[in-house]
Design a protein around this motif. Structure first.
Motif, PDB file in Angstrom:
ATOM      1  N   LEU A   9       0.806  -1.216   0.000  1.00 50.84           N
ATOM      2  CA  LEU A   9       0.000   0.000   0.000  1.00 50.84           C
ATOM      3  C   LEU A   9       0.832   1.256   0.000  1.00 50.84           C
ATOM      4  CD1 LEU A   9      -2.520  -1.127   2.694  1.00 50.84           C
ATOM      5  CD2 LEU A   9      -2.840  -1.155   0.248  1.00 50.84           C
ATOM      6  N   PHE A  46       4.028   1.622   1.274  1.00 51.62           N
ATOM      7  CA  PHE A  46       5.071   1.824   2.277  1.00 51.62           C
ATOM      8  C   PHE A  46       6.470   1.605   1.693  1.00 51.62           C
ATOM      9  CE2 PHE A  46       1.341   1.050   4.900  1.00 51.62           C
ATOM     10  CZ  PHE A  46       1.380   2.201   5.640  1.00 51.62           C
ATOM     11  N   GLN A  99       4.879  12.501  16.236  1.00 54.61           N
ATOM     12  CA  GLN A  99       3.653  11.809  15.851  1.00 54.61           C
ATOM     13  C   GLN A  99       3.021  12.548  14.685  1.00 54.61           C
ATOM     14  OE1 GLN A  99       1.094  11.059  19.147  1.00 54.61           O
ATOM     15  NE2 GLN A  99       2.688  10.055  20.323  1.00 54.61           N
ATOM     16  N   PHE A 129      -1.379  10.388  10.410  1.00 52.72           N
ATOM     17  CA  PHE A 129      -1.647   9.629   9.196  1.00 52.72           C
ATOM     18  C   PHE A 129      -3.097   9.896   8.790  1.00 52.72           C
ATOM     19  CE2 PHE A 129      -2.952   5.504   7.293  1.00 52.72           C
ATOM     20  CZ  PHE A 129      -2.111   5.533   6.205  1.00 52.72           C
ATOM     21  N   LEU A 130      -3.954   9.928   9.792  1.00 49.94           N
ATOM     22  CA  LEU A 130      -5.327  10.315   9.517  1.00 49.94           C
ATOM     23  C   LEU A 130      -5.920  10.982  10.748  1.00 49.94           C
ATOM     24  CD1 LEU A 130      -7.392   7.924  10.889  1.00 49.94           C
ATOM     25  CD2 LEU A 130      -6.478   6.670   8.986  1.00 49.94           C
ATOM     26  N   ILE A 131      -6.935  11.775  10.502  1.00 52.06           N
ATOM     27  CA  ILE A 131      -7.672  12.407  11.587  1.00 52.06           C
ATOM     28  C   ILE A 131      -9.133  12.049  11.381  1.00 52.06           C
ATOM     29  CG2 ILE A 131      -8.474  14.611  12.522  1.00 52.06           C
ATOM     30  CD1 ILE A 131      -5.745  15.767  11.886  1.00 52.06           C
ATOM     31  N   VAL A 173      -9.714  12.654  16.543  1.00 54.28           N
ATOM     32  CA  VAL A 173      -8.711  11.674  16.917  1.00 54.28           C
ATOM     33  C   VAL A 173      -7.686  11.587  15.799  1.00 54.28           C
ATOM     34  CG1 VAL A 173      -8.294   9.263  17.499  1.00 54.28           C
ATOM     35  CG2 VAL A 173     -10.442  10.340  18.125  1.00 54.28           C
ATOM     36  N   GLN A 174      -6.443  11.659  16.172  1.00 54.73           N
ATOM     37  CA  GLN A 174      -5.404  11.528  15.162  1.00 54.73           C
ATOM     38  C   GLN A 174      -4.702  10.193  15.329  1.00 54.73           C
ATOM     39  OE1 GLN A 174      -2.329  14.573  15.379  1.00 54.73           O
ATOM     40  NE2 GLN A 174      -0.823  13.042  15.869  1.00 54.73           N
ATOM     41  N   VAL A 175      -4.397   9.561  14.205  1.00 56.18           N
ATOM     42  CA  VAL A 175      -3.647   8.315  14.248  1.00 56.18           C
ATOM     43  C   VAL A 175      -2.304   8.558  13.564  1.00 56.18           C
ATOM     44  CG1 VAL A 175      -3.578   5.926  13.482  1.00 56.18           C
ATOM     45  CG2 VAL A 175      -5.729   6.920  14.236  1.00 56.18           C
ATOM     46  N   ALA A 176      -1.241   8.265  14.288  1.00 56.03           N
ATOM     47  CA  ALA A 176       0.098   8.380  13.711  1.00 56.03           C
ATOM     48  C   ALA A 176       0.605   6.975  13.477  1.00 56.03           C
ATOM     49  CB  ALA A 176       1.020   9.126  14.662  1.00 56.03           C
ATOM     50  N   LEU A 177       1.334   6.772  12.384  1.00 46.44           N
ATOM     51  CA  LEU A 177       1.761   5.418  12.067  1.00 46.44           C
ATOM     52  C   LEU A 177       3.079   5.031  12.717  1.00 46.44           C
ATOM     53  CD1 LEU A 177       1.108   4.480   8.383  1.00 46.44           C
ATOM     54  CD2 LEU A 177      -0.112   3.834  10.423  1.00 46.44           C
ATOM     55  N   PHE A 178       4.109   5.757  12.374  1.00 45.09           N
ATOM     56  CA  PHE A 178       5.430   5.297  12.768  1.00 45.09           C
ATOM     57  C   PHE A 178       6.044   6.236  13.784  1.00 45.09           C
ATOM     58  CE2 PHE A 178       5.082   4.103   8.205  1.00 45.09           C
ATOM     59  CZ  PHE A 178       4.825   2.772   8.435  1.00 45.09           C
ATOM     60  N   GLN A 179       6.325   5.698  14.945  1.00 42.53           N
ATOM     61  CA  GLN A 179       7.157   6.471  15.843  1.00 42.53           C
ATOM     62  C   GLN A 179       8.576   5.984  15.616  1.00 42.53           C
ATOM     63  OE1 GLN A 179       5.498   7.771  19.492  1.00 42.53           O
ATOM     64  NE2 GLN A 179       3.701   6.521  19.085  1.00 42.53           N
TER      65      GLN A 179
END
Lengths: 273, 770
Positions: free
Chosen positions: B189, B191, B733, B736-738, B753-759
């Protein structure tokens, strides 16, 4: 695409992603007039509800528009000023939807006016209803499924909305989704349509087959798609307000609908030990 | 068309009545013997530079006399050779791999002042050796990700490889591997990209001033070249990393005559799924693999053939019920023929395929959804250098496209098969260009391409009513019957004015036409995005770009700086109606909206090419807009990849003889998004409403990555190194999406809500070569 979301979900789960609640500053859009109402062929009085939109982060409580002048007229010379029966609820006591007519709505409130018009859609009547019990089938919950029989007109496309009523109804999908279909789904004029979106428990079940104009159908279909789509998600399209038939930036829709109601009583299975 | 013997005569050589001799030969790897492409041969005390072609061959003319020839190529020690030219001479150069005692790591594969003199602008060339040094996600060398570190090139979100060049969309890039288009250059997808660094020679990106040799996409050309195998002896190299391993085998087919290279890569990201507590996840598969093949053979003095192949696939299975796999295949058979030293022809047969399949199995049921695109291409390119001032290229190309629209198969009675009919088209191109040196100050590259697109049967073609909502008519065409043609000229022009040997000004104009479109109603690239041809409703995209730039070298090429500005106009851009169904729809035209786009920006780049510390800083200030009827009340709105500020800092530092360090830092304005600005009640449902498209921004994106490479002492042929890298060092952070959801405290109130993928993601890779 569902799979897409699923994969990303797996990736997200796997890679110790991070979710947190954040503050998003949204502009406070100036409140719009919301028109939620319909004129139908049914014998009960039709209502048009007027309200205001609210802040996105506010509660689901919306200001009602009280004391507006709401007039519905048709192209056969009928005109009615709707009575406000409750705050924001305007009732048409005389005017009815009739085949072949066009309806016009005019709302005046202070210095705001909203106008809309819609033809009466081609009406389709329910012939009959049956039901059967289905179990153990692919992608189908076990339960009673109702089949709807009706005849679609020749030569034109008809657009439909289904409303289901029962004390014990189980929707297979999001119950807030409008169930929509068009006559293009069916190869023959005589239609046998098994409603697979819901199962019915015992007792009285009622099905409203609502004939819509094409524009109204698209409005409902847009509502379905934007309701499941909030925020900034790279896996979905960008939402746009559904197109409606209202002037002056008002939201909602002035519906003119031909409704046919059928009902059936679902009884306990017989012949079982 | 490749830089077959790209000889650049920059200043007219004094036309003394001297005898001119031809010097030719090959630049080769001293250890392995394979030809080194792109090596520069600088003739000292003259302004002459020539480059080896991709097989390492070079040729130049010199007057009688004594010269010093300096041969450089990235990753190799520079070689100087004194020569006395008295007759036509054949001279091979054997370059030794760069020993790490060398003080400097050279960043650019190009010769000194090449950036100033060439008519190329808006061009980025990256050598695989320097790409390898940079820190990357999970230690996977990724050329497309590295390109996004250059000004004017960006990606949408964490991980994604979809390239957005100068405000254009991801389907507007022509991505080629050895001339074969790759329709979906993303793995997992997006990456990772499909390009396995081990098999590659270099990558060249054209952001503007696209030469007429290329056509078919609006925005850019990403031209990836695979490396030739070792011509002297068999060798192997590879790497073992946290989520993937790679192995490359290469060697001579017939010594000195031909070579092969076979490279494979396999990820095993799914091993982590086995640790999951969820049984379905434990039984799931999520991996991809790649295979690259390259072979070349010298048939005769004048003829060489090359065979390139790529095959890669992603495989995803969720439990036993759900399978999804997709991949690309690309192959090229090229015949290179030299009529004489001035005239070369390349003829290629090219095949490309992209497809995906989607399978759901539950109980006794089995459902499959398939789709893809296939193309067959025949082309011939000629390269002719009649004299020092002209370098002419011309060619023809014809592509047969087959658009395999989605088709459905199942074992459910009554639903066995349903196909959205495939579409077929021919895409033809003919072009000519000349790189012309007018005088010592001015060079002009001018050319013209004519493209022609023919849609052909078999198939049903629909006509629609005015609002494109209902089919009004259906016409059936037979196999091979043409039913719609599009075509047009694509002028290209680039002019360089050399102010002095250290600085130049360049301007360029190009028109591009694009006949195939990728439908995708999401911002992230998806394997199910659908390629469709222009047709009776969808018009070809037309792009015009003008750009201007100032290029300067400082301190003898120690530093290189440039500023470029561009404006781009794009016609017939596509957008989508609400909830558009693009996957399974024979009348897909009813879901589309059309309009125009425009983008402008300026790009600043400063590079340090020499010394222990090398690298670059890039900054882009740009905007990109769309204006689509039916969206945003028909007013222009920011494109979803409109990005105002974009900064990248890339540094490579040689710590010691064995340790190298590199770091990158990127900063970007957040992507535009559409958020609801209010809500209302309709028929008992709460509905959001929107005031304008893309009025909001995600929080800004920034991230730092670090990488350390340790070279182990070499033992005979065996070399190895360890690479340690950390992605997102300071654990930013980046969203990736909110999304918005009902608040847990009060379900009637929404929260964002926010989603972060890679820390922080550390990785380690061990690389070897023998």
């Amino acid at each position: 695409m569902k799979a897409h979301i699923l994969i990303s979900f797996v990736i997200i789960c796997t890679l110790s992603s991070c979710e947190k609640v954040i503050d998003v500053n949204l502009n406070e859009a100036s409140p719009r007039i919301i028109v939620d109402g319909r004129i139908t062929n049914l014998d009960v009085p039709d209502t048009i509800k007027l309200s205001r939109s609210g802040n996105y982060f506010g509660r689901d409580e919306f200001e009602r528009i009280i004391g507006a002048e709401v007039v519905v007229a048709d192209n056969a010379g009928n005109r009615e000023v709707l009575q406000e029966s409750a705050p924001g609820r305007y009732v048409a006591n005389q005017l009815k939807g009739e085949p072949g007519r066009n309806y016009h709505l005019q709302i005046s409130y202070g210095d705001e006016t909203v106008q809309a018009s819609s033809p009466f859609p081609h009406a389709v009547e329910i012939d009959s209803l049956t039901y059967r019990y289905r179990s153990g089938e692919f992608f189908l919950a076990d339960g009673n499924y109702i089949t709807l029989y009706f005849v679609i007109p020749e030569g034109i496309t008809s657009y439909f909305l289904l409303r289901l009523k029962s004390d014990s109804i189980m929707y297979s999908f999001n119950p807030d989704n409008f169930i929509l279909f068009t006559s293009e789904f069916f190869p023959d004029r005589k239609v046998e349509y098994e409603i697979n979106q819901a199962t019915f428990g015992l007792g009285q079940a009622e099905v409203e087959l609502v004939s819509l104009t094409r524009q109204a159908y698209e409005f409902y279909s847009d509502l379905n798609s934007i309701r499941g789509n909030t925020g900034a998600n790279p896996f979905t399209g960008v939402p746009e307000n559904p197109k409606n038939n209202l002037s002056g930036g008002a939201l909602g829709y002035f519906q003119v609908q031909a409704i046919s109601i059928g009902s059936i009583v679902i009884e306990p299975l017989t012949g079982l030990p | 068309m490749k830089k077959v013997l790209l000889v650049i005569f920059l200043f007219p050589v004094f036309a003394f009545a001297q005898n001119i001799h031809t010097i030719k030969g090959q630049v080769r790897d001293a250890e392995f013997g394979f030809g080194i492409g792109g090596a520069s041969i600088v003739v000292s005390n003259t302004n002459k530079v020539v480059y080896s072609d991709e097989a390492g061959f070079y040729k130049m003319n010199l007057a009688e006399g004594n010269y010093t020839l300096v041969v450089t190529s990235l990753g190799y020690d520079t070689l100087s050779k004194k020569v006395n030219i008295t007759e036509d001479t054949e001279l091979d150069f054997m370059l030794k791999e760069e020993s790490f005692v060398l003080e400097e790591v050279q960043i650019t594969g190009d010769a000194v002042n090449q950036n100033i003199r060439s008519t190329e602008m808006g061009t980025v060339k990256l050598d695989i050796a320097q790409i390898r040094e940079l820190p990357v996600l999970f230690g996977e060398t990724d050329i497309l990700k590295t390109l996004t570190l250059m000004p004017g090139v960006q990606t949408t979100t964490d991980g994604a490889t979809g390239l957005y060049v100068r405000g254009g969309g991801p389907d507007q890039n022509l991505v080629l591997i050895d001339d074969a288009p790759v329709y979906n250059p993303a793995h997992l997808l997006g990456f990772f990209s499909v390009f396995n660094g081990d098999a590659l020679q270099d990558v060249k990106l054209y952001k503007g001033g696209i030469p007429p040799t290329y056509g078919g996409r609006l925005s850019s050309v990403v031209d990836v070249t695979m490396r030739n195998g070792n011509r002297e002896r068999f060798s192997a190299s590879g790497g073992i990393g946290l989520i993937s391993s790679r192995l490359t085998l290469e060697g001579p087919i017939v010594k000195e005559k031909g070579s092969f290279l076979l490279s494979g890569r396999r990820t095993y990201a799914d091993v982590f799924l086995k640790l999951s507590a969820n049984e379905n996840l434990r039984n799931s598969t999520l991996h991809f693999y790649d295979l690259n093949l390259k072979a070349d053979y010298q048939i005769s003095e004048k003829d060489r053939i090359f065979l390139s192949g790529y095959y890669g696939r992603d495989v995803f299975r969720f439990g036993r019920n759900f399978g999804f796999d997709w991949g690309n295949a690309a192959s090229t058979l090229r015949w290179n023929h030299r009529y004489n030293e001035k005239f070369v022809q390349n003829t290629s047969l090219i095949f490309s395929n992209y497809d995906y399949s989607f399978n759901i199995a539950a109980g006794d049921f089995d459902i499959t959804l398939l789709s893809g695109i296939q193309s067959y291409n025949v082309k011939s390119d000629w390269d002719y250098m009649p004299n020092r001032r002209n370098h002419i290229k011309f060619g023809v190309s014809s592509i047969y496209h087959r658009f395999n629209m989605p088709s459905f198969r199942s074992n459910i009675a009554g639903l066995e098969e349903f196909n959205v009919p495939s579409r077929y088209a021919l895409e033809n191109g003919i072009y000519a260009q000349n790189d012309f040196v007018l005088n010592s100050k001015v060079s002009i590259n001018y050319g013209l391409r004519y493209s022609l697109f023919n849609l052909m049967g078999p198939g049903d073609v629909y006509s629609f009513d005015e609002n494109r909502e209902n089919v009004t008519d259906t016409t059936t065409y037979n196999r091979g019957q043409f039913y719609k043609n599009y075509g047009g000229l694509e002028p290209r022009l680039a002019i360089t004015y050399i102010v002095d040997p250290r600085q130049s000004v360049k301007v360029s104009y190009n028109r591009m036409r694009q006949y195939i479109h990728l439908l995708s109603n999401s911002a992230a690239s998806s394997p199910t995005d659908l390629w469709i041809p222009a047709g009776n409703v969808v018009s070809p995209q037309i792009g015009d770009q003008i750009s201007a730039g100032y290029f300067r070298n400082i301190k003898e090429g120690m530093y290189e700086a440039s500023v470029e500005v561009y404006y781009k106009d794009m016609q017939n851009q596509i957008d989508y109606k609400n909830g558009a169904n693009i996957t399974f729809n024979p009348t897909i035209e009813t879901e589309l909206l059309f309009g125009r786009g425009y983008a402008y920006g300026s790009e600043f780049l400063i590079r340090k090419n020499k010394g222990r510390l090398t690298g670059w800083i890039g900054y882009t200030l740009s905007r990109s807009f769309r204006q689509i009827e039916g969206i945003n009340q028909g007013l222009p709105f920011p494109a979803r990849y409109d990005r105002i500020h974009d900064v990248s800092v890339v540094t490579l530092y040689k710590l010691s003889q064995r340790w190298r360090m590199s770091g990158t830092w990127v900063y970007a304005t957040g992507n535009p998004v559409t958020f609801p600005e209010g809500k209302y009640e309709y028929e008992g449902r709460i509905v959001n409403f929107y005031t304008g498209r893309n009025e909001y921004r995600m929080p800004s994106y920034h991230r730092m990555d670090l990488s350390f490479t340790h070279d182990r002492p070499a033992r005979k042929h065996f070399q190895s190194s360890w690479n340690f890298s950390v992605y997102n060092v300071y654990a930013r952070q980046n969203p990736f999406l909110i999304t918005f959801r009902d608040s847990e405290a009060d379900p009637e109130v929404k929260e964002a809500v926010q989603v972060a993928l890679f820390q922080i993601i550390p990785s380690v890779t061990w690389n070897f070569k023998f």
